[in-house]
Design an enzyme around this catalytic site. Structure first.
Site, PDB file in Angstrom:
ATOM      1  N   ASP A   8      15.009  23.591  60.523  1.00 57.57           N
ATOM      2  CA  ASP A   8      15.472  24.664  61.407  1.00 57.57           C
ATOM      3  C   ASP A   8      15.902  24.017  62.729  1.00 57.57           C
ATOM      4  O   ASP A   8      15.976  22.779  62.832  1.00 57.57           O
ATOM      5  CB  ASP A   8      14.382  25.742  61.583  1.00 57.57           C
ATOM      6  CG  ASP A   8      13.182  25.245  62.390  1.00 57.57           C
ATOM      7  OD1 ASP A   8      13.126  24.045  62.717  1.00 57.57           O
ATOM      8  OD2 ASP A   8      12.304  26.078  62.690  1.00 57.57           O
ATOM      9  N   HIS A   9      16.161  24.832  63.738  1.00 62.05           N
ATOM     10  CA  HIS A   9      16.576  24.308  65.042  1.00 62.05           C
ATOM     11  C   HIS A   9      15.483  23.434  65.670  1.00 62.05           C
ATOM     12  O   HIS A   9      15.784  22.487  66.389  1.00 62.05           O
ATOM     13  CB  HIS A   9      16.924  25.463  65.994  1.00 62.05           C
ATOM     14  CG  HIS A   9      15.798  26.442  66.151  1.00 62.05           C
ATOM     15  ND1 HIS A   9      15.442  27.312  65.129  1.00 62.05           N
ATOM     16  CD2 HIS A   9      14.929  26.670  67.164  1.00 62.05           C
ATOM     17  CE1 HIS A   9      14.406  28.030  65.527  1.00 62.05           C
ATOM     18  NE2 HIS A   9      14.078  27.660  66.748  1.00 62.05           N
ATOM     19  N   GLY A  66       9.542  22.510  63.859  1.00 59.50           N
ATOM     20  CA  GLY A  66       8.876  22.066  65.078  1.00 59.50           C
ATOM     21  C   GLY A  66       7.542  21.412  64.775  1.00 59.50           C
ATOM     22  O   GLY A  66       7.236  20.323  65.256  1.00 59.50           O
ATOM     23  N   THR A  67       6.734  22.090  63.979  1.00 67.09           N
ATOM     24  CA  THR A  67       5.411  21.572  63.620  1.00 67.09           C
ATOM     25  C   THR A  67       5.348  20.991  62.207  1.00 67.09           C
ATOM     26  O   THR A  67       4.405  20.274  61.889  1.00 67.09           O
ATOM     27  CB  THR A  67       4.373  22.708  63.665  1.00 67.09           C
ATOM     28  OG1 THR A  67       4.801  23.734  62.739  1.00 67.09           O
ATOM     29  CG2 THR A  67       4.252  23.302  65.060  1.00 67.09           C
ATOM     30  N   GLY A  68       6.288  21.376  61.365  1.00 65.15           N
ATOM     31  CA  GLY A  68       6.238  21.026  59.943  1.00 65.15           C
ATOM     32  C   GLY A  68       5.439  22.048  59.154  1.00 65.15           C
ATOM     33  O   GLY A  68       5.457  22.054  57.913  1.00 65.15           O
ATOM     34  N   GLY A  70       5.608  25.556  59.209  1.00 69.06           N
ATOM     35  CA  GLY A  70       6.384  26.665  58.640  1.00 69.06           C
ATOM     36  C   GLY A  70       7.129  26.257  57.381  1.00 69.06           C
ATOM     37  O   GLY A  70       7.066  26.959  56.356  1.00 69.06           O
ATOM     38  N   HIS A  98      -1.457  10.780  44.718  1.00 66.72           N
ATOM     39  CA  HIS A  98      -2.433  11.740  44.188  1.00 66.72           C
ATOM     40  C   HIS A  98      -1.838  13.120  43.922  1.00 66.72           C
ATOM     41  O   HIS A  98      -2.255  13.803  42.994  1.00 66.72           O
ATOM     42  CB  HIS A  98      -3.613  11.894  45.149  1.00 66.72           C
ATOM     43  CG  HIS A  98      -4.499  10.682  45.194  1.00 66.72           C
ATOM     44  ND1 HIS A  98      -5.734  10.680  45.805  1.00 66.72           N
ATOM     45  CD2 HIS A  98      -4.323   9.426  44.697  1.00 66.72           C
ATOM     46  CE1 HIS A  98      -6.294   9.481  45.675  1.00 66.72           C
ATOM     47  NE2 HIS A  98      -5.446   8.700  45.025  1.00 66.72           N
ATOM     48  N   ASN A  99      -0.909  13.544  44.773  1.00 61.60           N
ATOM     49  CA  ASN A  99      -0.415  14.929  44.691  1.00 61.60           C
ATOM     50  C   ASN A  99       0.991  15.036  44.124  1.00 61.60           C
ATOM     51  O   ASN A  99       1.496  16.148  43.955  1.00 61.60           O
ATOM     52  CB  ASN A  99      -0.453  15.599  46.079  1.00 61.60           C
ATOM     53  CG  ASN A  99      -1.760  15.373  46.804  1.00 61.60           C
ATOM     54  OD1 ASN A  99      -1.789  14.738  47.856  1.00 61.60           O
ATOM     55  ND2 ASN A  99      -2.855  15.839  46.240  1.00 61.60           N
ATOM     56  N   ARG A 109       8.165  18.188  66.820  1.00 63.89           N
ATOM     57  CA  ARG A 109       7.463  18.306  68.095  1.00 63.89           C
ATOM     58  C   ARG A 109       6.081  17.645  68.039  1.00 63.89           C
ATOM     59  O   ARG A 109       5.314  17.741  69.002  1.00 63.89           O
ATOM     60  CB  ARG A 109       7.345  19.786  68.482  1.00 63.89           C
ATOM     61  CG  ARG A 109       8.706  20.447  68.692  1.00 63.89           C
ATOM     62  CD  ARG A 109       8.607  21.954  68.826  1.00 63.89           C
ATOM     63  NE  ARG A 109       9.946  22.539  68.913  1.00 63.89           N
ATOM     64  CZ  ARG A 109      10.214  23.834  68.703  1.00 63.89           C
ATOM     65  NH1 ARG A 109       9.238  24.669  68.402  1.00 63.89           N
ATOM     66  NH2 ARG A 109      11.453  24.281  68.776  1.00 63.89           N
ATOM     67  N   ARG A 132      -6.072  10.878  36.139  1.00 61.46           N
ATOM     68  CA  ARG A 132      -6.854  12.080  36.470  1.00 61.46           C
ATOM     69  C   ARG A 132      -6.079  13.006  37.410  1.00 61.46           C
ATOM     70  O   ARG A 132      -6.316  14.223  37.443  1.00 61.46           O
ATOM     71  CB  ARG A 132      -8.198  11.691  37.092  1.00 61.46           C
ATOM     72  CG  ARG A 132      -8.103  11.047  38.466  1.00 61.46           C
ATOM     73  CD  ARG A 132      -9.457  10.550  38.957  1.00 61.46           C
ATOM     74  NE  ARG A 132      -9.419  10.063  40.325  1.00 61.46           N
ATOM     75  CZ  ARG A 132      -8.975   8.860  40.689  1.00 61.46           C
ATOM     76  NH1 ARG A 132      -8.508   8.019  39.767  1.00 61.46           N
ATOM     77  NH2 ARG A 132      -8.973   8.486  41.955  1.00 61.46           N
ATOM     78  N   HIS A 133      -5.141  12.426  38.163  1.00 63.78           N
ATOM     79  CA  HIS A 133      -4.376  13.240  39.114  1.00 63.78           C
ATOM     80  C   HIS A 133      -3.408  14.186  38.396  1.00 63.78           C
ATOM     81  O   HIS A 133      -3.088  15.252  38.912  1.00 63.78           O
ATOM     82  CB  HIS A 133      -3.623  12.345  40.097  1.00 63.78           C
ATOM     83  CG  HIS A 133      -4.537  11.437  40.850  1.00 63.78           C
ATOM     84  ND1 HIS A 133      -5.484  11.914  41.733  1.00 63.78           N
ATOM     85  CD2 HIS A 133      -4.699  10.082  40.803  1.00 63.78           C
ATOM     86  CE1 HIS A 133      -6.174  10.895  42.224  1.00 63.78           C
ATOM     87  NE2 HIS A 133      -5.723   9.776  41.666  1.00 63.78           N
ATOM     88  N   ARG A 136      -4.986  17.455  37.669  1.00 67.15           N
ATOM     89  CA  ARG A 136      -5.066  18.301  38.874  1.00 67.15           C
ATOM     90  C   ARG A 136      -3.714  18.913  39.218  1.00 67.15           C
ATOM     91  O   ARG A 136      -3.644  20.068  39.667  1.00 67.15           O
ATOM     92  CB  ARG A 136      -5.613  17.468  40.042  1.00 67.15           C
ATOM     93  CG  ARG A 136      -7.063  17.062  39.763  1.00 67.15           C
ATOM     94  CD  ARG A 136      -7.529  15.888  40.562  1.00 67.15           C
ATOM     95  NE  ARG A 136      -8.872  15.488  40.112  1.00 67.15           N
ATOM     96  CZ  ARG A 136      -9.444  14.335  40.416  1.00 67.15           C
ATOM     97  NH1 ARG A 136      -8.814  13.456  41.171  1.00 67.15           N
ATOM     98  NH2 ARG A 136     -10.648  14.052  39.958  1.00 67.15           N
TER      99      ARG A 136
HETATM  100  C1  RB5 Z   1      10.611  27.372  65.847  1.00 65.28           C
HETATM  101  O1  RB5 Z   1      10.472  27.647  67.202  1.00 65.28           O
HETATM  102  C2  RB5 Z   1       9.271  26.960  65.264  1.00 65.28           C
HETATM  103  O2  RB5 Z   1       8.437  28.067  65.153  1.00 65.28           O
HETATM  104  C3  RB5 Z   1       9.459  26.295  63.934  1.00 65.28           C
HETATM  105  O3  RB5 Z   1      10.281  25.178  64.079  1.00 65.28           O
HETATM  106  C4  RB5 Z   1       8.216  25.780  63.239  1.00 65.28           C
HETATM  107  O4  RB5 Z   1       7.452  24.965  64.088  1.00 65.28           O
HETATM  108  C5  RB5 Z   1       7.408  26.782  62.536  1.00 65.28           C
HETATM  109  O5  RB5 Z   1       6.429  26.457  61.865  1.00 65.28           O
END
Ligand code: RB5
Length: 147
Positions: A8-9, A66-68, A70, A98-99, A109, A132-133, A136
Site C-alpha cells: 500500500d502507500h 507500514g507495519t507489515g 495489515g 518450518h512454515n 515503518r 514433521r513440518h 503441520r
Molecule cells: C496505512 O497507514 C497503514 O495502516 C498500513 O500501511 C499498515 O501499516 C496496516 O497494517
C-alpha cells in the site's frame, strides 16, 4: 525465480527498493502496485500478490505495508497462502524451513532498508525442510475449511 511484490502507500518506498534490489540480482519481478503515494487499502494489494502466486504467475510474493501487519492478516485469509511477517533474519529463515511461507511480509515503518534486504535474501534462499513440518502444514491447510 519470479517474485510478485506489492504494497500500500505505507510500504511503497520499501516495495520499490526491494523490486529494484531483486531485479539487480537478475530475479524477475511482477510489481502488483501500488504505484503512487496516494492512500490505498492494503487488502487490495495483498489480494493481487496472492492471486499472482496462486495463479502460478510468480513462485512467491513479498508484501509490504507500514507495519507489515495489515498485509499479513489479509494475505493469510486467502486459500493456499502462508504469509510470514518478518522483522529479523532468523524468522525469515524459519518461516521457509518450518512454515513453508510463500509470502514474506515486512513493515516499511518498522525496519530499515539493509535489514529488509538481508531478510529478503535469507527468505529467498531458504527452503522448506519437509518431514514433521509437512504434517503441520497439512494441518494449517485443513484449517482453511474451518468456520
Ligand atoms: C496505512 O497507514 C497503514 O495502516 C498500513 O500501511 C499498515 O501499516 C496496516 O497494517
Amino acid at each position: 525465480m519470479k517474485i510478485a511484490v506489492g504494497s500500500d502507500h505505507g510500504g511503497i518506498h520499501l516495495k520499490n527498493h526491494i523490486r529494484e534490489y531483486l531485479k539487480a540480482k537478475g530475479i524477475e519481478v511482477v510489481d502488483c502496485g501500488t504505484y503512487t503515494e496516494e492512500s490505498v487499502d492494503y487488502p487490495d494489494y495483498a489480494a493481487k500478490v496472492c492471486q499472482a502466486v496462486n495463479d502460478g504467475e510468480a513462485e512467491r510474493g513479498i508484501l509490504i505495508c507500514g507495519t507489515g501487519i495489515g498485509v499479513s492478516i489479509a494475505a493469510n485469509k486467502i486459500h493456499g497462502i502462508r504469509a510470514a511477517l518478518c522483522g529479523d533474519v532468523f524468522s525469515a529463515q524459519m518461516s521457509r524451513e518450518h512454515n513453508n511461507a510463500n509470502i514474506l511480509c515486512m513493515g516499511e515503518r518498522v525496519i530499515g532498508l539493509s535489514l529488509a534486504e538481508m531478510i529478503t535474501d535469507t527468505w529467498l534462499r531458504s527452503e522448506f525442510a519437509g518431514g514433521r513440518h509437512l504434517r503441520r502444514i497439512d494441518k494449517i491447510t485443513a484449517l482453511e475449511a474451518m468456520r
